[in-house]
Design a protein around this motif. Structure first.
Motif, mmCIF file in Angstrom:
data_model
loop_
_atom_site.group_PDB
_atom_site.id
_atom_site.type_symbol
_atom_site.label_atom_id
_atom_site.label_comp_id
_atom_site.label_asym_id
_atom_site.label_seq_id
_atom_site.Cartn_x
_atom_site.Cartn_y
_atom_site.Cartn_z
ATOM 1 N N ILE A 226 -3.181 1.182 5.409
ATOM 2 C CA ILE A 226 -2.096 0.351 5.932
ATOM 3 C C ILE A 226 -1.467 1.090 7.109
ATOM 4 O O ILE A 226 -1.008 2.228 6.983
ATOM 5 C CB ILE A 226 -1.056 0.053 4.851
ATOM 6 C CG1 ILE A 226 -1.691 -0.800 3.741
ATOM 7 C CG2 ILE A 226 0.158 -0.644 5.449
ATOM 8 C CD1 ILE A 226 -0.779 -1.054 2.561
ATOM 9 N N ILE A 227 -1.444 0.435 8.264
ATOM 10 C CA ILE A 227 -0.975 1.092 9.486
ATOM 11 C C ILE A 227 0.319 0.504 10.028
ATOM 12 O O ILE A 227 0.998 1.127 10.843
ATOM 13 C CB ILE A 227 -2.062 1.046 10.572
ATOM 14 C CG1 ILE A 227 -2.485 -0.394 10.868
ATOM 15 C CG2 ILE A 227 -3.271 1.868 10.143
ATOM 16 C CD1 ILE A 227 -3.486 -0.509 12.015
ATOM 17 N N ALA A 228 0.660 -0.705 9.603
ATOM 18 C CA ALA A 228 1.869 -1.365 10.097
ATOM 19 C C ALA A 228 2.168 -2.559 9.199
ATOM 20 O O ALA A 228 1.403 -2.871 8.272
ATOM 21 C CB ALA A 228 1.691 -1.818 11.551
ATOM 22 N N TYR A 229 3.282 -3.232 9.488
ATOM 23 C CA TYR A 229 3.675 -4.434 8.732
ATOM 24 C C TYR A 229 4.125 -5.513 9.699
ATOM 25 O O TYR A 229 4.595 -5.227 10.810
ATOM 26 C CB TYR A 229 4.814 -4.104 7.753
ATOM 27 C CG TYR A 229 4.413 -3.169 6.631
ATOM 28 C CD1 TYR A 229 3.961 -3.663 5.414
ATOM 29 C CD2 TYR A 229 4.476 -1.794 6.813
ATOM 30 C CE1 TYR A 229 3.591 -2.802 4.386
ATOM 31 C CE2 TYR A 229 4.107 -0.925 5.795
ATOM 32 C CZ TYR A 229 3.664 -1.439 4.584
ATOM 33 O OH TYR A 229 3.282 -0.589 3.581
ATOM 34 N N ARG A 230 3.986 -6.753 9.271
ATOM 35 C CA ARG A 230 4.526 -7.889 10.022
ATOM 36 C C ARG A 230 6.013 -8.024 9.708
ATOM 37 O O ARG A 230 6.556 -7.307 8.852
ATOM 38 C CB ARG A 230 3.786 -9.174 9.647
ATOM 39 C CG ARG A 230 2.289 -9.139 9.946
ATOM 40 C CD ARG A 230 1.634 -10.449 9.520
ATOM 41 N NE ARG A 230 0.202 -10.463 9.823
ATOM 42 C CZ ARG A 230 -0.737 -10.005 9.001
ATOM 43 N NH1 ARG A 230 -0.393 -9.501 7.818
ATOM 44 N NH2 ARG A 230 -2.012 -10.055 9.351
ATOM 45 N N THR A 234 4.316 -8.207 5.265
ATOM 46 C CA THR A 234 2.937 -8.170 4.800
ATOM 47 C C THR A 234 2.190 -7.090 5.583
ATOM 48 O O THR A 234 2.452 -6.865 6.763
ATOM 49 C CB THR A 234 2.242 -9.528 4.980
ATOM 50 O OG1 THR A 234 2.345 -9.927 6.360
ATOM 51 C CG2 THR A 234 2.879 -10.584 4.090
ATOM 52 N N PRO A 235 1.245 -6.396 4.949
ATOM 53 C CA PRO A 235 0.634 -5.225 5.586
ATOM 54 C C PRO A 235 -0.440 -5.568 6.612
ATOM 55 O O PRO A 235 -1.132 -6.584 6.508
ATOM 56 C CB PRO A 235 0.022 -4.476 4.396
ATOM 57 C CG PRO A 235 -0.275 -5.544 3.392
ATOM 58 C CD PRO A 235 0.822 -6.559 3.536
ATOM 59 N N ILE A 236 -0.561 -4.715 7.594
ATOM 60 C CA ILE A 236 -1.663 -4.715 8.552
ATOM 61 C C ILE A 236 -2.552 -3.517 8.218
ATOM 62 O O ILE A 236 -2.072 -2.385 8.163
ATOM 63 C CB ILE A 236 -1.167 -4.579 10.004
ATOM 64 C CG1 ILE A 236 -0.202 -5.708 10.366
ATOM 65 C CG2 ILE A 236 -2.338 -4.515 10.968
ATOM 66 C CD1 ILE A 236 -0.854 -7.060 10.464
ATOM 67 N N ARG A 237 -3.818 -3.802 7.976
ATOM 68 C CA ARG A 237 -4.741 -2.723 7.611
ATOM 69 C C ARG A 237 -5.649 -2.356 8.772
ATOM 70 O O ARG A 237 -5.790 -3.101 9.740
ATOM 71 C CB ARG A 237 -5.575 -3.132 6.391
ATOM 72 C CG ARG A 237 -4.747 -3.288 5.117
ATOM 73 C CD ARG A 237 -5.597 -3.732 3.931
ATOM 74 N NE ARG A 237 -4.824 -3.687 2.701
ATOM 75 C CZ ARG A 237 -4.004 -4.636 2.279
ATOM 76 N NH1 ARG A 237 -3.853 -5.740 3.024
ATOM 77 N NH2 ARG A 237 -3.331 -4.515 1.156
ATOM 78 N N ALA A 480 1.862 -5.636 -5.826
ATOM 79 C CA ALA A 480 0.766 -5.844 -4.863
ATOM 80 C C ALA A 480 -0.564 -5.291 -5.366
ATOM 81 O O ALA A 480 -1.567 -5.373 -4.656
ATOM 82 C CB ALA A 480 1.128 -5.201 -3.535
ATOM 83 N N GLY A 481 -0.567 -4.722 -6.560
ATOM 84 C CA GLY A 481 -1.814 -4.234 -7.141
ATOM 85 C C GLY A 481 -2.072 -2.752 -6.987
ATOM 86 O O GLY A 481 -3.186 -2.293 -7.242
ATOM 87 N N TYR A 482 -1.046 -1.975 -6.613
ATOM 88 C CA TYR A 482 -1.226 -0.545 -6.427
ATOM 89 C C TYR A 482 -0.642 0.284 -7.576
ATOM 90 O O TYR A 482 -0.582 1.519 -7.477
ATOM 91 C CB TYR A 482 -0.583 -0.103 -5.112
ATOM 92 C CG TYR A 482 -1.214 -0.707 -3.888
ATOM 93 C CD1 TYR A 482 -2.478 -0.317 -3.465
ATOM 94 C CD2 TYR A 482 -0.538 -1.679 -3.139
ATOM 95 C CE1 TYR A 482 -3.065 -0.875 -2.344
ATOM 96 C CE2 TYR A 482 -1.122 -2.244 -2.007
ATOM 97 C CZ TYR A 482 -2.383 -1.836 -1.618
ATOM 98 O OH TYR A 482 -2.960 -2.395 -0.503
#
Length: 559
Positions: A226-230, A234-237, A480-482
């Protein structure tokens, strides 16, 4: 009296065998070695795949008490024990981490062992080696460049520039780069935003390379980062930017373990080097699992003291790979016991049995903790000139009260011959089948409870302090499943507590959590406690001031 020689002088006088001869001892055909000069080579992926059906050797962990300025010698003991096991007829492979340029030019020095217990070529290992760290730096920064480039060309992924969590990296200590502003100079240079650099060993790419099983697993894990978020959080991978494929290409050679040798011409795999705080602090999984297929015994180490290094080795690396350590060695020194007992560094040369006794509870805590994982333990007293018989006996007697044995080792001065007694004991423990290893907590335990379990059982803290933001973030990751991920504690290495000045075996303290970070590709949750620096600075007099080439072209000044 024998002439004193520095580590680099001893390493330079080594009679090294051609690396193909070292490979031949392990049954590695020459065509499966990619040589880097005459004394180091990478082991090919095809060969690694071919040996996967072989039985595993026995895994030995070398860990230590909390580090002190007096020095403990964990890497030196790892190498010395490996040589000693080979001396008593046990086919053994040493597995250690690669060195970072930052500490080499700063104040810590190299990571190849010391004295007569070293891995060579020492200069190469402590400098560019086979270029693995440069490949990791390039892959990491390629992703950063593609991220900024995506935003520049319209930002179709709707990345919130305020929520970019991916920084740049450099394998050098440079405090001026901790916090920077990028994108200055006009429209053509992108959007202006705050950014920064970490040291390469703190990169998640480094942690991933050291936990990936093969190139396919590497690419999948890189894509998961994961490098950023909107704006809606929500994550940006990484795979959203389509960077994972090119990054894997840059890392394809770096993924191959490096084969070198000890001063006694025994095999050593030196590969990877994640930060012992922000990551798990162990050499690569692929090097360890490959070594287990090649030797009867594998001796490896974990970063810092057992409260950080051994705990992460057991709860992250062994859990992820299904490894079952057969025995553990805890390294301690009389000098460090005296420092834990309240003696100032300048007074360590004076005999002080009472201070040794006062400092031993730190060692006792580590013994109990490692035993708590079901792994049998022996203590290695790394001998220093000036240690007295009475001081050594005080350590031995204390360790006996903890249900373990302490063995004096002189491998720094004598090489493998000085650790043969330790080798016999380690082989006995490993062969006994006494290990009933189990991680500290189950996968399905809630994340905050995992943090509390480590804090209470390993650090002996009364409580974990975390604000609502931290707790809500952990709950969100669970949703989120982590929630199944293990915990990677980032705290000072100098104490069981989060106060680096609190030595010994403190109790009734609290563990304050500053923030939590998700390393989705590496597969763990980082819990930051206190001031953890991911881009160190240089000291007032950096080691780089003393490093140079002499008239013959030899490197001078390396530790």
């Amino acid at each position: 009296m024998a002439e004193f020689k520095t580590d680099i002088e001893i390493a330079r006088a080594a009679r090294k065998l051609p690396i193909q001869d070292i490979g031949d001892r392990l049954g590695i055909p020459a065509e499966h070695l990619l040589p880097y000069g005459h004394d180091k080579a990478k082991i090919g992926q095809d060969f690694i795949r071919q040996i996967q059906d072989r039985p595993d050797g026995k895994l030995i962990l070398v860990t230590s008490i909390n580090p002190t300025p007096a020095g403990e010698g964990k890497s030196t003991t790892t190498v010395g024990l490996g040589d000693a096991l080979n001396r008593i007829g046990k086919s053994t492979v040493v597995c250690i981490r690669e060195a970072s340029l930052g500490p080499n030019f700063g104040m810590k020095g190299g990571a190849a062992g010391g004295g007569r217990a070293q891995v060579v070529p020492m200069e190469d290992m402590n400098l560019h080696f086979t270029g693995d760290f440069h490949a990791i730096t390039s892959a990491h920064n390629l992703l950063t460049a593609m991220l900024d480039n995506h935003i520049h060309w319209g930002n179709s992924l709707e990345i919130d520039e305020r929520r970019i969590v991916w920084r740049r990296v450099l394998d050098m200590n440079d405090r001026a780069l901790r916090d920077i502003v990028v994108g200055l100079g006009g429209v053509g240079n992108g959007f202006t935003r705050q950014a920064g650099f970490d040291i390469t060993v703190a990169s998640e790419v480094m942690a991933i390379l050291c936990l990936a099983k093969d190139l396919g697993d590497l690419e999948r894990r890189l894509g998961d980062m994961i490098i950023a978020y909107r704006r809606d959080k929500t994550p940006i991978r990484c795979r959203d930017l389509k960077a994972d494929g090119a990054m894997t290409v840059l890392l394809k050679d770096a993924m191959q373990p490096n084969l070198v040798q000890t001063l006694e011409n025994n095999p050593a795999l030196v590969h990877g080097g994640p930060f012992g705080n922000i990551a798990h602090g162990c050499n690569s999984l692929i090097a360890t699992t490959t070594a287990l297929k090649l030797g009867e015994y594998v001796v490896t180490e974990a970063g810092f003291g057992a409260d950080l290094g051994a705990e992460k080795f057991f709860d992250i690396k062994c859990r992820k790979a299904g490894l079952h350590p057969a025995a553990a060695v805890i390294v301690a020194t009389v000098r460090a016991m005296k420092m834990n007992g309240g003696v100032a560094r300048e007074d360590l040369a004076n005999e002080d049995v009472e201070a040794v006794e006062n400092g031993c509870p730190n060692l006792g805590r580590h013994i109990a903790n490692v035993k708590g994982f079901g792994v049998p333990v022996v203590v290695a007293i790394n001998h220093f000139h000036g240690d007295t018989d009475a001081e050594i006996q005080a350590v031995r007697e204390f360790v006996a009260t903890q249900g373990a044995e302490a063995i004096v080792c002189t491998h720094w001065a004598e090489g493998g011959a000085g650790a043969e007694e330790l080798a016999h004991k380690v082989a006995q423990l490993a062969d006994s089948g006494a290990s009933c290893f189990a991680p500290l907590y189950p996968d399905d335990m809630p994340l905050f409870e995992k943090i509390e379990t480590i804090a209470r059982r390993i650090y002996h803290a009364d409580e974990v302090l975390a604000n609502t933001t931290v707790r809500e973030q952990l709950h969100a990751w669970e949703a989120a499943g982590y929630g199944h991920l293990p915990i990677c504690m980032a705290k000072t290495q100098y104490s069981f507590s989060t106060d680096p000045n609190l030595r010994g075996a403190p109790t009734h303290h609290s563990v304050p959590v500053r923030e939590v970070r998700l390393s989705a590709g590496a597969g763990f949750v980082v819990v930051v406690c206190g001031e953890i620096m991911t881009m160190p600075g240089l000291p007032e007099r950096p080691a780089a001031e003393n490093i140079r080439l002499d008239e013959q072209g030899w490197v001078e000044g390396l530790f």
